[in-house]
Motif scaffolding. Structure first.
Motif, mmCIF file in Angstrom:
data_model
loop_
_atom_site.group_PDB
_atom_site.id
_atom_site.type_symbol
_atom_site.label_atom_id
_atom_site.label_comp_id
_atom_site.label_asym_id
_atom_site.label_seq_id
_atom_site.Cartn_x
_atom_site.Cartn_y
_atom_site.Cartn_z
ATOM 1 N N LYS A 165 0.822 -1.211 0.000
ATOM 2 C CA LYS A 165 0.000 0.000 0.000
ATOM 3 C C LYS A 165 0.857 1.263 0.000
ATOM 4 C CE LYS A 165 -4.066 -1.960 2.276
ATOM 5 N NZ LYS A 165 -4.928 -1.905 3.479
ATOM 6 N N ASP A 166 2.027 1.177 0.645
ATOM 7 C CA ASP A 166 2.901 2.355 0.705
ATOM 8 C C ASP A 166 3.861 2.438 -0.476
ATOM 9 O OD1 ASP A 166 4.486 0.241 1.259
ATOM 10 O OD2 ASP A 166 5.283 0.995 3.153
ATOM 11 N N ASN A 167 3.572 1.607 -1.524
ATOM 12 C CA ASN A 167 4.362 1.578 -2.766
ATOM 13 C C ASN A 167 5.776 1.018 -2.591
ATOM 14 O OD1 ASN A 167 2.482 2.472 -4.665
ATOM 15 N ND2 ASN A 167 2.852 4.616 -4.158
ATOM 16 N N THR A 168 6.052 0.389 -1.452
ATOM 17 C CA THR A 168 7.322 -0.331 -1.308
ATOM 18 C C THR A 168 7.183 -1.689 -1.980
ATOM 19 O OG1 THR A 168 6.643 -1.221 0.839
ATOM 20 C CG2 THR A 168 7.921 0.829 0.844
ATOM 21 N N ALA A 169 8.281 -2.166 -2.562
ATOM 22 C CA ALA A 169 8.239 -3.423 -3.315
ATOM 23 C C ALA A 169 8.642 -4.605 -2.443
ATOM 24 C CB ALA A 169 9.156 -3.336 -4.524
ATOM 25 N N ASN A 170 7.926 -5.701 -2.596
ATOM 26 C CA ASN A 170 8.288 -6.978 -1.980
ATOM 27 C C ASN A 170 8.374 -8.035 -3.073
ATOM 28 O OD1 ASN A 170 6.475 -6.677 1.190
ATOM 29 N ND2 ASN A 170 8.489 -5.958 0.602
ATOM 30 N N ILE A 171 9.021 -9.154 -2.759
ATOM 31 C CA ILE A 171 9.162 -10.246 -3.725
ATOM 32 C C ILE A 171 8.648 -11.536 -3.090
ATOM 33 C CG2 ILE A 171 10.751 -11.567 -5.171
ATOM 34 C CD1 ILE A 171 12.715 -9.154 -4.845
ATOM 35 N N LEU A 172 7.664 -12.162 -3.737
ATOM 36 C CA LEU A 172 7.186 -13.470 -3.301
ATOM 37 C C LEU A 172 7.977 -14.538 -4.043
ATOM 38 C CD1 LEU A 172 5.183 -15.414 -1.874
ATOM 39 C CD2 LEU A 172 3.659 -15.111 -3.847
ATOM 40 N N VAL A 173 8.659 -15.403 -3.293
ATOM 41 C CA VAL A 173 9.469 -16.467 -3.891
ATOM 42 C C VAL A 173 8.804 -17.810 -3.586
ATOM 43 C CG1 VAL A 173 11.715 -17.595 -3.955
ATOM 44 C CG2 VAL A 173 11.574 -15.124 -3.614
ATOM 45 N N ILE A 174 8.513 -18.564 -4.638
ATOM 46 C CA ILE A 174 7.877 -19.876 -4.504
ATOM 47 C C ILE A 174 8.886 -20.939 -4.918
ATOM 48 C CG2 ILE A 174 5.918 -21.313 -5.190
ATOM 49 C CD1 ILE A 174 4.533 -18.677 -6.101
ATOM 50 N N SER A 175 9.154 -21.886 -4.016
ATOM 51 C CA SER A 175 10.132 -22.950 -4.285
ATOM 52 C C SER A 175 9.409 -24.294 -4.346
ATOM 53 C CB SER A 175 11.189 -23.008 -3.175
ATOM 54 O OG SER A 175 11.753 -21.742 -2.944
ATOM 55 N N LYS A 176 9.729 -25.061 -5.386
ATOM 56 C CA LYS A 176 9.116 -26.385 -5.536
ATOM 57 C C LYS A 176 10.206 -27.414 -5.797
ATOM 58 C CE LYS A 176 5.727 -28.890 -8.363
ATOM 59 N NZ LYS A 176 4.826 -28.797 -9.540
ATOM 60 N N ASN A 177 10.274 -28.428 -4.944
ATOM 61 C CA ASN A 177 11.258 -29.484 -5.125
ATOM 62 C C ASN A 177 10.834 -30.372 -6.299
ATOM 63 O OD1 ASN A 177 12.448 -32.252 -4.758
ATOM 64 N ND2 ASN A 177 13.498 -31.201 -3.111
ATOM 65 N N ILE A 178 11.696 -30.506 -7.309
ATOM 66 C CA ILE A 178 11.340 -31.286 -8.504
ATOM 67 C C ILE A 178 12.289 -32.471 -8.700
ATOM 68 C CG2 ILE A 178 10.176 -29.395 -9.693
ATOM 69 C CD1 ILE A 178 12.731 -28.952 -11.316
ATOM 70 N N ASP A 179 12.863 -32.976 -7.602
ATOM 71 C CA ASP A 179 13.760 -34.129 -7.710
ATOM 72 C C ASP A 179 13.077 -35.312 -8.380
ATOM 73 O OD1 ASP A 179 15.966 -32.941 -6.595
ATOM 74 O OD2 ASP A 179 15.494 -33.539 -4.558
ATOM 75 N N SER A 180 11.833 -35.618 -7.965
ATOM 76 C CA SER A 180 11.123 -36.772 -8.532
ATOM 77 C C SER A 180 10.814 -36.539 -10.007
ATOM 78 C CB SER A 180 9.830 -37.036 -7.761
ATOM 79 O OG SER A 180 8.997 -35.892 -7.752
ATOM 80 N N GLN A 181 10.496 -35.293 -10.360
ATOM 81 C CA GLN A 181 10.226 -34.953 -11.756
ATOM 82 C C GLN A 181 11.489 -35.125 -12.605
ATOM 83 O OE1 GLN A 181 8.301 -31.104 -12.252
ATOM 84 N NE2 GLN A 181 9.271 -30.839 -14.245
ATOM 85 N N ILE A 182 12.631 -34.674 -12.071
ATOM 86 C CA ILE A 182 13.905 -34.813 -12.782
ATOM 87 C C ILE A 182 14.270 -36.290 -12.936
ATOM 88 C CG2 ILE A 182 16.390 -34.381 -12.634
ATOM 89 C CD1 ILE A 182 14.856 -31.898 -13.381
ATOM 90 N N GLU A 183 14.033 -37.057 -11.872
ATOM 91 C CA GLU A 183 14.339 -38.493 -11.928
ATOM 92 C C GLU A 183 13.500 -39.183 -12.995
ATOM 93 O OE1 GLU A 183 14.418 -42.410 -8.947
ATOM 94 O OE2 GLU A 183 13.772 -40.452 -8.199
ATOM 95 N N LEU A 184 12.200 -38.819 -13.065
ATOM 96 C CA LEU A 184 11.317 -39.395 -14.081
ATOM 97 C C LEU A 184 11.776 -39.000 -15.484
ATOM 98 C CD1 LEU A 184 8.706 -41.016 -14.550
ATOM 99 C CD2 LEU A 184 7.448 -38.860 -14.449
ATOM 100 N N GLU A 185 12.196 -37.741 -15.632
ATOM 101 C CA GLU A 185 12.695 -37.258 -16.921
ATOM 102 C C GLU A 185 13.955 -38.014 -17.327
ATOM 103 O OE1 GLU A 185 12.703 -34.600 -20.289
ATOM 104 O OE2 GLU A 185 11.174 -35.027 -18.783
#
Length: 412
Positions: A165-185
């Motif tokens: 609201k005060d025009n200051t910037a924030n960053i939302l960081v979303i982390s997803k573990n993809i070890d199983s996806q990489i293993e399947l690939e």
């Protein structure tokens, strides 16, 4: 107005000032000014109604805030909110678990200070993660590899910048573990590599037999038979190229892909590949025209792999250009690089597809009822990048499409 009603109004106003909206003017004792008293009481009742509505809204908002906070904390993905200078403002339980620290040890700390004990690099390029490299990626979705002692993880990271609201910037960081996806690939790629490797043997054997027939090793062949054998040889060669592309793609994913650079003449390599593709272009009445500037320097590159790039790009131009069209291959040089441009006037590429065509398995072939794996341009980009060059495309559908790639001129 009589003093009596003024005193009553003053009492009610003082009560309102201290938050008591229950007081009213006694209309039975203010007969002379009953209308004023009634209107004043209605005004206080309206204030009381609004006060009640605001309280209900506050309670509802609090409940929703608590609910969102609970969701934030229970998400299966790791979530962090960072300040613009990358200090942790808020973090959920899953991210705390992955970072092996308490919330108390994380809040207010720079995320890059927290991550110092880990060896972190971008999954595709191997480039180390730093504040500058992170910012240069423009906060898009990234894959990073995290190593700590003998442990390894792969995460998909998404970052979204938003304003408060005060025009200051924030960053939302979303982390997803993809070890199983990489293993399947990896399992899928390993299967494809094994299958394609086994397919190469009969394909090569078939190619040798066709060549024997063409060379009349088993007797004379008619004009009709020669035409059939030529078509069979071409189809066999297309299949072999497909299998080789699959194998090379697997090597890139596996990390075993290598280029072997040595001094070569880029114009000669282009001319040889154009000669191979000329019979295909001739069938569509197309012309392949090579135009090279004077004094193109000899540069270091892997001739076999750059031939593959020429084959992929020129074949695409042939497939997506009209009968009787001209496909031009231009080679020029500057101080630091040799530039190759393949220009056609075919169907072209839609603007929304330009940024996707170098992605793995992405193809527009089905749109035009053609066969395509979506690996040719992916592999071409990797080959050029590993040579230290760059590949890009510009297209005006049904007017002109230009594929350009550069190869650096070595100083040594």
């Amino acid at each position: 107005m009589p003093d009596k009603i003024l005193k009553d109004i003053d009492k009610v106003i003082k009560a309102v000032r201290y938050g008591d909206l229950s007081k009213r003017i006694d209309t039975s004792k203010n007969i002379e000014n009953v209308n004023t008293a009634v209107n004043f009481n209605k005004m206080i009742e309206a204030c009381e109604d609004r006060e009640r509505m605001l309280e209900e809204y506050r309670i509802n908002l609090l409940e929703k805030t608590e609910y969102l906070g609970m969701l934030f904390n229970l998400m299966s993905e790791g979530l962090m909110i960072l300040s613009e200078d990358y200090k942790i403002i808020r973090v959920n339980a899953k991210q705390v678990e992955w970072l092996h620290k308490s919330k108390k040890d994380l809040i207010g700390k720079s995320i890059f200070d927290v991550l110092k004990k880990y060896d972190i690099s971008f999954y595709d390029s191997g480039e180390k993660l730093t504040p500058s490299t992170f910012e240069n990626k423009k906060l898009k979705t990234l894959k990073i590899k995290v190593e700590f002692k003998f442990l390894k993880w792969v995460f998909e990271i998404s970052a979204i910048r938003f304003l408060n609201k005060d025009n200051t910037a924030n960053i939302l960081v979303i982390s997803k573990n993809i070890d199983s996806q990489i293993e399947l690939e990896n399992m899928k790629n390993s299967f494809i590599a094994t299958l394609t490797h086994d397919l190469r043997v009969p394909i090569l054997a078939e190619a040798n037999v066709i060549k024997l027939f063409e060379n009349k090793a088993f007797g004379k062949i008619s004009t009709e038979q020669k035409e059939v054998l030529t078509n069979m040889a071409q189809n066999n060669n297309d299949l072999l190229n497909l299998v080789n592309t699959l194998l090379e793609t697997y090597k890139i994913d596996d990390g075993s892909y290598r280029i072997r650079k040595k001094p070569n003449n880029i114009v000669e390599v282009a001319a040889k590949e154009i000669a191979k593709l000329k019979p295909i272009a001739d069938k569509k009445g197309q012309q392949l025209i090579l135009k090279a500037a004077n004094k193109i320097p000899e540069i270091k590159f892997d001739a076999a792999e750059i031939s593959r790039v020429f084959q992929n790009i020129i074949t695409n131009a042939i497939n997506y250009s009209n009968t009787g069209s001209v496909i031009r291959i231009k080679i020029s040089s500057a101080k630091t690089a040799v530039k190759v441009a393949v220009i056609d006037n075919g169907k072209g590429i839609e603007p929304q597809e330009i940024n996707k065509i170098f992605e793995k398995y992405y193809t527009t072939a089905k749109k035009f009822r053609k066969i395509g794996t979506g690996l040719g341009l992916f592999l071409s980009q990797r080959i050029i990048t590993m040579h230290g060059g760059e590949i890009k495309v510009k297209s005006k559908p049904d007017i002109e499409t230009v594929f350009e790639f550069t190869l650096p001129i070595s100083k040594s």
